[in-house]
Design an enzyme around this catalytic site. Structure first.
Site, short mmCIF file in Angstrom:
data_model
loop_
_atom_site.label_atom_id
_atom_site.label_comp_id
_atom_site.label_asym_id
_atom_site.label_seq_id
_atom_site.Cartn_x
_atom_site.Cartn_y
_atom_site.Cartn_z
N ARG A 1 -0.92 12.77 -5.46
CA ARG A 1 -0.45 11.56 -4.76
C ARG A 1 0.89 11.28 -5.39
O ARG A 1 1.00 10.93 -6.56
CB ARG A 1 -1.44 10.41 -4.99
CG ARG A 1 -0.91 9.03 -4.56
CD ARG A 1 -0.65 8.95 -3.07
NE ARG A 1 -0.38 7.57 -2.65
CZ ARG A 1 0.81 7.08 -2.38
NH1 ARG A 1 1.89 7.85 -2.53
NH2 ARG A 1 0.95 5.84 -1.98
N HIS B 1 5.28 7.13 -7.04
CA HIS B 1 5.53 5.98 -6.17
C HIS B 1 5.33 4.68 -6.95
O HIS B 1 4.92 4.70 -8.11
CB HIS B 1 4.57 6.00 -4.97
CG HIS B 1 3.13 5.76 -5.34
ND1 HIS B 1 2.35 6.72 -5.94
CD2 HIS B 1 2.33 4.66 -5.19
CE1 HIS B 1 1.14 6.24 -6.15
NE2 HIS B 1 1.11 4.99 -5.72
N HIS C 1 4.62 0.10 -6.02
CA HIS C 1 4.43 -0.95 -5.02
C HIS C 1 4.49 -2.30 -5.70
O HIS C 1 4.36 -2.40 -6.93
CB HIS C 1 3.13 -0.77 -4.25
CG HIS C 1 2.04 -0.09 -5.01
ND1 HIS C 1 1.34 -0.70 -6.02
CD2 HIS C 1 1.55 1.18 -4.93
CE1 HIS C 1 0.45 0.15 -6.51
NE2 HIS C 1 0.56 1.30 -5.89
N GLU D 1 -2.35 -2.23 -9.08
CA GLU D 1 -3.30 -1.24 -8.57
C GLU D 1 -4.42 -1.05 -9.58
O GLU D 1 -4.17 -0.70 -10.73
CB GLU D 1 -2.60 0.10 -8.32
CG GLU D 1 -3.53 1.24 -7.92
CD GLU D 1 -2.78 2.54 -7.71
OE1 GLU D 1 -1.86 2.56 -6.86
OE2 GLU D 1 -3.09 3.55 -8.39
N HIS E 1 4.22 5.41 -10.88
CA HIS E 1 3.10 6.20 -11.37
C HIS E 1 2.78 7.35 -10.41
O HIS E 1 3.31 7.41 -9.29
CB HIS E 1 1.86 5.33 -11.56
CG HIS E 1 1.45 4.56 -10.34
ND1 HIS E 1 2.05 3.38 -9.97
CD2 HIS E 1 0.50 4.78 -9.40
CE1 HIS E 1 1.50 2.91 -8.87
NE2 HIS E 1 0.55 3.76 -8.49
N GLU F 1 -1.19 0.88 2.42
CA GLU F 1 -0.88 2.12 1.71
C GLU F 1 0.26 2.87 2.36
O GLU F 1 0.94 3.67 1.72
CB GLU F 1 -2.15 3.00 1.68
CG GLU F 1 -2.00 4.34 1.01
CD GLU F 1 -1.80 4.26 -0.50
OE1 GLU F 1 -1.54 5.31 -1.12
OE2 GLU F 1 -1.89 3.14 -1.05
#
Length: 450
Positions: A155, A158, A160, A164, A203, A228
């Protein structure tokens, strides 16, 4: 003055009026109350002004293993058989919506969402499906993602604007991060364990080779509107920056150095399995002082009469300042007691087994929902007040689920303990309980009752 004759006529009329007044019947509510025995002299029973609540059974009328002929929207004398088209598999999973207990009333909003109904984003190397207010409008405080990565898949790097919190469902996930001070972090997070990234911290997540199937994990975000699909991705950003700016930023004169940057986001993509002893580059600023990972699987559970509980919040996982959680097991026939949470919504995820929850939202609004593994539950504090609820095991195997809160601390209030620590006379005045029942109330939280 009133003449004597007129006074006599008035007295006769009043006497007749009194004689014709209806007598109190032997079945009156007042007489029923006075018949309840009590040995507590200091607590007179209250005068009941409404009928008593029904004690008729209200169990689910079928379960997911019942035959297809079992579901019917009939409970006692209420309802009627369905004669139009019907989705029987859905009926089997939702007995208490199709034939609600008579204690249900009004409206509380929909507190159930199965991940099986979420759109799945398929990628080379894995997939992701999410739940947020688009599909579950009641869940305003938290959103979630269920993600699967094949062994070695990534993944991508990225970040945000929300924090999380993650619970690993299967396999091992290798996580990396760098904080605002330039300190870095790397860890392998195994099944039953957690990680937490504060808002804005960049992360990555990669499946190790510990499990040939890779890894699957649950992500929780402290904003019900989170999507997401709108995270900030490394490849997406650089694909939208002029090439000469990228070269200038990294002080690279070779014009071909960045010629192979993807022109679209990768999101999830396959890669080689990372070594178990993978090390982060040495940072001159050092490593992140508070771990972003927590081994919940190694935490000893508190054993209770009807199951167990593990509680994790910022008191033992200090970096987790916006999410607190409990992992709960409930044995067959047992229940997570009647309780509520003072200031925070509860987002729940059912890991195994079957159960039901009645959400009471004040003002006589109550609704009962049935849950199976893979289902999401939600109990808000916004529906006119704090919502009382319980979780009952309705199956023949252990029920296991997560309670998750948008808070740094886990807090709940037990109905049982509240009543036990309130003067008995006051409890008796409200509920008309006898002394034996009051003496059995628990002054410590039962949490899960066997």
């Amino acid at each position: 003055m009133i003449p004597v004759q007129s006074s006599l006529i008035l007295l006769v009329a009043l006497s007749k009026l009194c004689n014709t007044a209806p007598a109190v019947s032997s079945g009156s509510i007042t007489e029923s109350v006075s018949a309840i025995p009590s040995s507590t002299d200091s607590a007179a029973l209250s005068v009941t002004t409404v009928p008593f609540a029904s004690t008729d059974p209200n169990e689910p009328l079928w379960n997911i293993d019942s035959p297809d002929s079992a579901p019917s929207p009939v409970r006692g004398s209420l309802g009627a058989s369905i004669i139009g088209p019907d989705n029987i598999p859905m009926d089997l999973e939702n007995a208490d919506l199709f034939a609600p207990p008579t204690s249900d009333n009004g409206d509380t909003g929909n507190s159930k969402w199965p991940f099986a109904l979420s759109h799945n984003r398929l990628q080379t190397g894995g997939w992701a499906r999410q739940e947020n207010i688009e599909v579950m409008p009641i869940a305003t405080a938290m959103a979630s993602v269920d993600m699967r990565l094949e062994a070695g898949a990534i993944r991508e790097l990225h970040w945000h604007k929300t924090s999380e919190w993650a619970y690993v469902l299967k396999g091992t996930s290798q996580i990396t991060a760098v904080d605002t001070e330039g300190r870095n972090f790397i860890a392998n997070v195994r099944a039953g364990d957690l990680w937490f990234f504060p808002p804005g911290i960049p992360h990555s997540i990669q499946a190790t080779g510990d499990d040939p199937d890779g890894t699957e994990f649950l992500l929780i975000f402290d904003d019900g509107a989170f999507s997401e699909d709108s995270t900030f991705l490394l490849t997406d950003w650089l694909a939208h920056v002029p090439a000469e700016v990228i070269s200038k930023n990294f002080q690279v004169n070779n014009s071909e150095a960045f010629a192979h940057i993807p022109d679209k986001e990768l999101y999830i993509f396959p890669s080689v399995v990372p070594p178990d002893d993978q090390q982060a580059p040495i940072s001159p600023q050092g490593t992140i002082p508070q771990s972003y990972a927590f081994s919940l699987s190694s935490l000893n559970a508190t054993q209770l009469s009807g199951g167990s509980v593990k509680i994790v919040d910022s008191t033992i996982f200090p970096i987790s300042t916006t999410i607190a959680a409990a992992e709960v097991t409930v044995e067959p026939g047992a229940m997570r007691e009647l309780h509520w949470h003072p200031t925070m919504d509860e987002w729940s995820f059912f890991l195994e087994g079957t159960g039901r929850v009645t959400v009471f939202a004040s003002q006589s609004n109550a609704r009962t929902f049935n849950y199976q593994a893979g289902d999401i539950g939600y109990v808000p504090t916004a529906m006119g007040g704090i919502s009382g609820h319980y979780v009952e095991n309705t199956g023949n195997t252990t029920l296991r689920f997560l309670e998750i809160f948008n808070s740094d601390r886990f807090q709940d209030i037990s109905l049982n303990q509240w009543l036990a620590l309130t003067p008995p006379s006051l409890v008796k005045a409200h509920l008309n309980l006898d002394d034996e029942t009051i003496s059995q109330l628990s002054k410590t939280k039962p949490i899960v009752i066997g």
